[in-house]
Design a protein around this motif. Structure first.
Motif, PDB file in Angstrom:
ATOM      1  N   MET A   1       0.838  -1.191   0.000  1.00 41.32           N
ATOM      2  CA  MET A   1       0.000   0.000   0.000  1.00 41.32           C
ATOM      3  C   MET A   1       0.881   1.252   0.000  1.00 41.32           C
ATOM      4  O   MET A   1       1.897   1.299   0.686  1.00 41.32           O
ATOM      5  N   SER A   2       0.500   2.244  -0.764  1.00 39.39           N
ATOM      6  CA  SER A   2       1.302   3.450  -0.911  1.00 39.39           C
ATOM      7  C   SER A   2       0.719   4.604  -0.113  1.00 39.39           C
ATOM      8  O   SER A   2      -0.441   4.562   0.332  1.00 39.39           O
ATOM      9  N   LEU A   3       1.530   5.653   0.044  1.00 43.03           N
ATOM     10  CA  LEU A   3       1.024   6.890   0.614  1.00 43.03           C
ATOM     11  C   LEU A   3      -0.002   7.490  -0.338  1.00 43.03           C
ATOM     12  O   LEU A   3       0.127   7.403  -1.556  1.00 43.03           O
ATOM     13  N   ILE A   4      -1.027   8.118   0.219  1.00 43.31           N
ATOM     14  CA  ILE A   4      -2.069   8.754  -0.578  1.00 43.31           C
ATOM     15  C   ILE A   4      -1.942  10.264  -0.419  1.00 43.31           C
ATOM     16  O   ILE A   4      -1.904  10.779   0.710  1.00 43.31           O
ATOM     17  N   ALA A   5      -1.866  10.970  -1.530  1.00 40.62           N
ATOM     18  CA  ALA A   5      -1.671  12.418  -1.496  1.00 40.62           C
ATOM     19  C   ALA A   5      -2.963  13.134  -1.129  1.00 40.62           C
ATOM     20  O   ALA A   5      -4.041  12.820  -1.662  1.00 40.62           O
ATOM     21  N   LEU A   6      -2.858  14.105  -0.232  1.00 42.40           N
ATOM     22  CA  LEU A   6      -3.966  14.985   0.122  1.00 42.40           C
ATOM     23  C   LEU A   6      -3.765  16.371  -0.486  1.00 42.40           C
ATOM     24  O   LEU A   6      -4.731  17.098  -0.727  1.00 42.40           O
ATOM     25  N   ALA A   7      -2.511  16.727  -0.688  1.00 44.73           N
ATOM     26  CA  ALA A   7      -2.114  17.998  -1.282  1.00 44.73           C
ATOM     27  C   ALA A   7      -0.620  17.874  -1.557  1.00 44.73           C
ATOM     28  O   ALA A   7       0.024  16.929  -1.084  1.00 44.73           O
ATOM     29  N   VAL A  21       1.510  12.229   6.992  1.00 44.96           N
ATOM     30  CA  VAL A  21       2.908  12.420   6.612  1.00 44.96           C
ATOM     31  C   VAL A  21       3.068  13.790   5.969  1.00 44.96           C
ATOM     32  O   VAL A  21       2.386  14.106   4.983  1.00 44.96           O
ATOM     33  N   VAL A  22       3.969  14.608   6.534  1.00 42.70           N
ATOM     34  CA  VAL A  22       4.202  15.957   6.030  1.00 42.70           C
ATOM     35  C   VAL A  22       5.644  16.052   5.543  1.00 42.70           C
ATOM     36  O   VAL A  22       6.588  15.765   6.291  1.00 42.70           O
ATOM     37  N   VAL A  23       5.822  16.438   4.291  1.00 41.02           N
ATOM     38  CA  VAL A  23       7.154  16.569   3.715  1.00 41.02           C
ATOM     39  C   VAL A  23       7.734  17.928   4.075  1.00 41.02           C
ATOM     40  O   VAL A  23       7.064  18.958   3.946  1.00 41.02           O
ATOM     41  N   GLY A  24       8.974  17.907   4.554  1.00 41.52           N
ATOM     42  CA  GLY A  24       9.657  19.139   4.901  1.00 41.52           C
ATOM     43  C   GLY A  24      10.743  19.455   3.886  1.00 41.52           C
ATOM     44  O   GLY A  24      10.495  19.483   2.680  1.00 41.52           O
ATOM     45  N   ARG A  25      11.950  19.624   4.354  1.00 42.16           N
ATOM     46  CA  ARG A  25      13.074  19.925   3.462  1.00 42.16           C
ATOM     47  C   ARG A  25      13.429  18.704   2.621  1.00 42.16           C
ATOM     48  O   ARG A  25      13.618  17.622   3.143  1.00 42.16           O
ATOM     49  N   ARG A  46       7.675   1.317   4.640  1.00 37.22           N
ATOM     50  CA  ARG A  46       7.828   0.868   3.256  1.00 37.22           C
ATOM     51  C   ARG A  46       7.199   1.883   2.295  1.00 37.22           C
ATOM     52  O   ARG A  46       7.777   2.235   1.259  1.00 37.22           O
ATOM     53  N   ALA A  47       6.021   2.386   2.659  1.00 39.03           N
ATOM     54  CA  ALA A  47       5.343   3.365   1.805  1.00 39.03           C
ATOM     55  C   ALA A  47       6.119   4.673   1.741  1.00 39.03           C
ATOM     56  O   ALA A  47       6.206   5.306   0.677  1.00 39.03           O
ATOM     57  N   VAL A  48       6.676   5.095   2.866  1.00 33.63           N
ATOM     58  CA  VAL A  48       7.478   6.322   2.903  1.00 33.63           C
ATOM     59  C   VAL A  48       8.706   6.177   2.013  1.00 33.63           C
ATOM     60  O   VAL A  48       9.052   7.076   1.228  1.00 33.63           O
ATOM     61  N   ALA A  51       8.008   6.348  -1.660  1.00 34.76           N
ATOM     62  CA  ALA A  51       7.736   7.722  -2.099  1.00 34.76           C
ATOM     63  C   ALA A  51       9.015   8.551  -2.186  1.00 34.76           C
ATOM     64  O   ALA A  51       8.962   9.742  -2.513  1.00 34.76           O
ATOM     65  N   GLY A  52      10.161   7.935  -1.895  1.00 34.02           N
ATOM     66  CA  GLY A  52      11.435   8.631  -1.955  1.00 34.02           C
ATOM     67  C   GLY A  52      11.693   9.535  -0.767  1.00 34.02           C
ATOM     68  O   GLY A  52      12.487  10.474  -0.851  1.00 34.02           O
ATOM     69  N   LEU A  53      11.036   9.233   0.350  1.00 35.53           N
ATOM     70  CA  LEU A  53      11.152  10.060   1.549  1.00 35.53           C
ATOM     71  C   LEU A  53      11.879   9.311   2.654  1.00 35.53           C
ATOM     72  O   LEU A  53      11.965   8.075   2.644  1.00 35.53           O
TER      73      LEU A  53
END
Length: 299
Positions: A1-7, A21-25, A46-48, A51-53
């Protein structure tokens, strides 16, 4: 299962408890709530990674085991991560025995030491006070929403609101009509406060699917909370009784069947919270009779 984008730069990982999950720098990813156990945490990591995070910090919105039970697993992979939590909640996350001890009122028996009430310990520190802040490289706003827990934070990032357990999805409310709370009055006030937020396009509850109807979600939750208060008051109106007797009446009226000790102590706490609210609004009175703590409608 992958991360789902909200914005852009804002995701969630769905589960029995949602992780925000909030992406910072660059590739920094602040993980907000880590789920009940190793299984959820493993899938979240695994999902993070897909997503390359890379995890840059953990924020636990409150100290219930299903929101911080994955901390210990994540720390094994990323021991340098800092864990943040609201006041009081940080103490329970660091010393999880406090949760079942508080619910039971003494050292809890084995039946109350399962993963739903006793998460593995993890070293939490105080999160910043409510307001705008930076955590784990991510910019966000913390909003105090006490009631479900002694203290709890909702998290806002731009037009996205993670309500944590200040708001529940309709299915969760239907499945658990005795919605847990430490303070039912504050629970209602916190939900109502979220309805006043302007500019929120997407709201994600701690349990349930995201929605663009914040006002509607708040209304559904407030109706559920008031329904519990009414059920507790009706149980008292049926005749003065102890908390355990009232709990049985409330469960009967809401078609709730308890089959284990954990359910009993959790629902007993809910009834106690609503009794406190009713006492403070002078709709119920409390006295000691026959070595019992009795609640009735007459002083």
């Amino acid at each position: 299962m992958s991360l789902i984008a909200l914005a852009p730069g804002i995701f969630y990982f769905p589960g029995a408890v949602n992780s925000f999950v909030v992406v910072g720098r660059e590739t920094d990813a602040l993980l907000v709530d880590t789920g009940l156990d190793d299984s959820h945490a493993r899938k979240l990591l695994r999902a993070v990674a897909e997503a390359g995070l890379v995890p840059s910090g953990i924020l636990n919105t409150h100290s219930h085991a299903d929101h911080h039970g994955g901390n210990a697993f994540i720390l094994k992979r990323f021991p340098e991560l800092k864990i943040f939590a609201p006041p009081l909640e940080d103490a329970v996350i660091t010393h999880p025995i406090l949760e079942p001890l508080t619910l039971f009122g003494a050292r809890p028996p084995r039946e109350l030491q399962g993963k739903f009430l006793l998460a593995p310990p993890s070293p939490a520190r105080l999160a910043p006070e409510p307001g705008l802040c930076r955590m784990g490289g991510a910019d966000l706003e913390l909003i105090e929403v006490a009631g479900h827990a002694s203290l709890m934070y909702a998290v806002r990032v731009g037009e996205v609101l993670y309500a944590a357990d200040a708001l529940f999805g309709p299915d969760a409310l239907s499945k658990h009509p005795l919605t847990f709370c430490a303070d039912s009055g504050l629970q209602k006030a916190s939900a109502a406060k979220l309805a006043e937020l302007e500019g929120v396009r997407t709201v994600l509850p701690g349990h349930g699917d995201p929605t663009d109807d914040l006002a509607g979600l708040v209304a559904v939750n407030l109706a559920a909370y008031e329904r519990t208060t009414a059920a507790v008051l009706a149980a008292v109106d049926a005749g003065a009784a102890s908390i355990d007797e009232l709990l049985a009446r409330v469960c009967d009226s809401l078609d709730v069947t308890m089959t284990n000790a954990g359910a009993v102590v959790l629902n007993r706490a809910v009834v106690s919270a609503h009794l406190t609210e009713l006492l403070e609004t002078d709709r119920v009175h409390m006295k000691v009779t026959g070595n019992k703590l009795i609640f009735g409608t007459q002083a």
